[in-house]
Design a protein around this motif. Structure first.
Motif, short mmCIF file in Angstrom:
data_model
loop_
_atom_site.label_atom_id
_atom_site.label_comp_id
_atom_site.label_asym_id
_atom_site.label_seq_id
_atom_site.Cartn_x
_atom_site.Cartn_y
_atom_site.Cartn_z
N LEU A 95 0.82 -1.20 0.00
CA LEU A 95 0.00 0.00 0.00
C LEU A 95 0.85 1.25 0.00
N VAL A 96 0.33 2.27 -0.64
CA VAL A 96 0.94 3.59 -0.63
C VAL A 96 -0.03 4.52 0.09
N MET A 97 0.47 5.18 1.13
CA MET A 97 -0.33 6.12 1.90
C MET A 97 -0.05 7.53 1.40
N ALA A 98 -1.12 8.30 1.19
CA ALA A 98 -0.97 9.64 0.65
C ALA A 98 -2.00 10.57 1.27
N GLU A 99 -1.70 11.85 1.23
CA GLU A 99 -2.66 12.86 1.66
C GLU A 99 -3.54 13.23 0.48
N VAL A 100 -4.84 13.30 0.72
CA VAL A 100 -5.78 13.71 -0.33
C VAL A 100 -6.61 14.87 0.17
N TYR A 101 -7.23 15.56 -0.77
CA TYR A 101 -8.08 16.71 -0.47
C TYR A 101 -9.36 16.52 -1.28
N PRO A 102 -10.36 15.84 -0.70
CA PRO A 102 -11.56 15.48 -1.46
C PRO A 102 -12.25 16.64 -2.15
N SER A 103 -12.09 17.86 -1.65
CA SER A 103 -12.74 19.01 -2.28
C SER A 103 -12.21 19.28 -3.68
N LEU A 104 -11.05 18.70 -4.04
CA LEU A 104 -10.50 18.88 -5.38
C LEU A 104 -11.33 18.15 -6.43
N VAL A 105 -12.10 17.15 -6.00
CA VAL A 105 -12.86 16.32 -6.94
C VAL A 105 -14.34 16.70 -6.87
N LYS A 106 -14.90 17.06 -8.01
CA LYS A 106 -16.30 17.48 -8.05
C LYS A 106 -17.18 16.37 -8.62
N GLY A 107 -18.43 16.35 -8.19
CA GLY A 107 -19.36 15.36 -8.70
C GLY A 107 -20.65 15.38 -7.90
N ALA A 108 -21.61 14.62 -8.37
CA ALA A 108 -22.94 14.61 -7.74
C ALA A 108 -23.06 13.51 -6.71
N ALA A 109 -23.91 13.76 -5.70
CA ALA A 109 -24.19 12.75 -4.69
C ALA A 109 -25.18 11.72 -5.23
N LEU A 110 -25.07 10.52 -4.72
CA LEU A 110 -26.07 9.50 -5.01
C LEU A 110 -27.20 9.63 -3.99
N PRO A 111 -28.38 9.10 -4.30
CA PRO A 111 -29.49 9.19 -3.35
C PRO A 111 -29.11 8.63 -1.98
N GLY A 112 -29.36 9.42 -0.94
CA GLY A 112 -29.12 8.95 0.42
C GLY A 112 -27.72 9.20 0.95
N GLU A 113 -26.81 9.67 0.10
CA GLU A 113 -25.44 9.90 0.56
C GLU A 113 -25.34 11.21 1.34
N VAL A 114 -24.51 11.21 2.40
CA VAL A 114 -24.14 12.46 3.04
C VAL A 114 -22.88 12.98 2.34
N LYS A 115 -22.56 14.25 2.57
CA LYS A 115 -21.48 14.89 1.83
C LYS A 115 -20.16 14.13 1.94
N ASP A 116 -19.79 13.73 3.15
CA ASP A 116 -18.50 13.06 3.35
C ASP A 116 -18.45 11.73 2.60
N GLN A 117 -19.56 11.01 2.61
CA GLN A 117 -19.66 9.73 1.90
C GLN A 117 -19.49 9.95 0.40
N THR A 118 -20.13 10.98 -0.11
CA THR A 118 -20.00 11.31 -1.53
C THR A 118 -18.55 11.62 -1.88
N GLN A 119 -17.90 12.39 -1.01
CA GLN A 119 -16.53 12.81 -1.31
C GLN A 119 -15.55 11.64 -1.33
N VAL A 120 -15.68 10.70 -0.40
CA VAL A 120 -14.74 9.57 -0.43
C VAL A 120 -15.00 8.70 -1.66
N ARG A 121 -16.26 8.57 -2.06
CA ARG A 121 -16.57 7.78 -3.26
C ARG A 121 -16.01 8.46 -4.51
N LEU A 122 -16.29 9.76 -4.66
CA LEU A 122 -15.82 10.46 -5.84
C LEU A 122 -14.30 10.46 -5.93
#
Length: 299
Positions: free
Chosen positions: A228-255
């Motif tokens: 495994l490679v561990m890295a720092e990420v910044y989910p706000s860099l990735v844009k996209g739509a939420a799926l039904p029922g997702e909270v913001k944080d869940q959407t961001q990790v998926r995207l």
């Protein structure tokens, strides 16, 4: 060219002082191959950091059993601004010395009760003998060396307010901010010791980018024997739509997981581990030695 990774694990961290789920809590997103070898996403919302660490160990053990290399992204700073280790008089590699210092100081109980504000106050005492550079705390945690609000601006003789990567990411908060919205300082204080344990349990099979890999494009040859490679990420860099029922944080990790998977599928992910074009040599050195970088920032 083969993909660099088989799985993508993105962690949205929390410095909460009590168990919490839902919005503004810990979300772990896992994008990996299913029995039909198609990428499938699942998420976990753990109420405590202890439970999240247990979950991460289980996820990584399962991936290793399946001989699947993982990219593991954490949404908190993996390093401090340049000069921190020297100012603290720490010995050894600056990034690792800072990790070890936090590992010694942080107390995090299974209930999420933690001493992050005390740690910030202790570090301030050692750095400046005053309430600087860390700032931000609820009234009950304010001390002579930690104020509720920012005491002053950073001057020429101070440690920098931002890392090079924070400026490249346009909008990333400063690690010195330990409370209120966007308090990545609190998340880093509580997150780095977990990353340190995950890394140390796997020794050389886990590499922390860019400290151990170099700040450069990665190839399959660079990752021989690496699980495994561990890295720092910044989910706000990735844009996209939420799926039904997702909270913001869940959407961001998926995207974020899907974004890196798409790059990997196109044989372009390796390049993202390199500095943005035109990055000065001293910035590269600062990132490799102490500050770290945000994967994809400035690209």
């Amino acid at each position: 060219m083969p993909r660099l990774f088989s799985a993508y694990v993105i962690v949205d961290w929390s410095a909460a002082s009590k168990p919490t789920t839902g919005a503004d809590s810990i979300w772990i997103g896992v994008l990996k191959r299913d029995v039909r070898f198609r990428l499938a996403f699942e998420s976990f919302n753990e109420a405590t950091r202890a439970a999240a660490e247990t979950r991460l160990n289980a996820i990584l053990a399962d991936l290793k059993k399946r001989s699947e290399r993982a990219l593991v992204g954490f949404d908190f700073p993996m390093g401090f601004p340049r000069g921190f280790a020297d100012a603290m008089k720490l010995k050894g590699d600056p990034w690792r010395a800072a990790w070890d210092e936090l590992g010694k100081r942080v107390v995090d109980k299974p209930t999420n009760v933690n001493n992050r504000f005390n740690v910030a106050a202790q570090l301030n005492r050692l750095l400046t003998d005053g309430p600087f550079p860390f700032w931000g705390a609820p009234p009950k945690d304010v001390q002579t060396t930690l104020m509720a609000t920012k005491p002053r601006a950073h001057g020429p003789g101070d440690l920098p307010e931002f890392r090079h990567a924070d400026l490249a990411a346009k909008g990333a908060a400063s690690i010195w901010k330990t409370y209120y919205n966007g308090s990545v300082g609190g998340q880093a204080i509580m997150g780095v010791p977990v990353a340190r344990r995950l890394k140390d349990a796997r020794a050389g099979a886990a590499k922390v980018w860019p400290f151990e890999t170099g700040f450069k494009a990665l190839t399959e040859a660079d990752l021989g024997g690496v699980d495994l490679v561990m890295a720092e990420v910044y989910p706000s860099l990735v844009k996209g739509a939420a799926l039904p029922g997702e909270v913001k944080d869940q959407t961001q990790v998926r995207l974020t997981a899907e974004y890196f998977a798409r790059l990997d599928e196109a044989n372009k992910l390796g390049e993202v581990f390199a500095p943005p074009k035109g990055t000065a040599a001293d910035v590269v050195l600062d990132a490799e030695r102490e500050e770290g970088w945000i994967l994809g920032a400035g690209a």
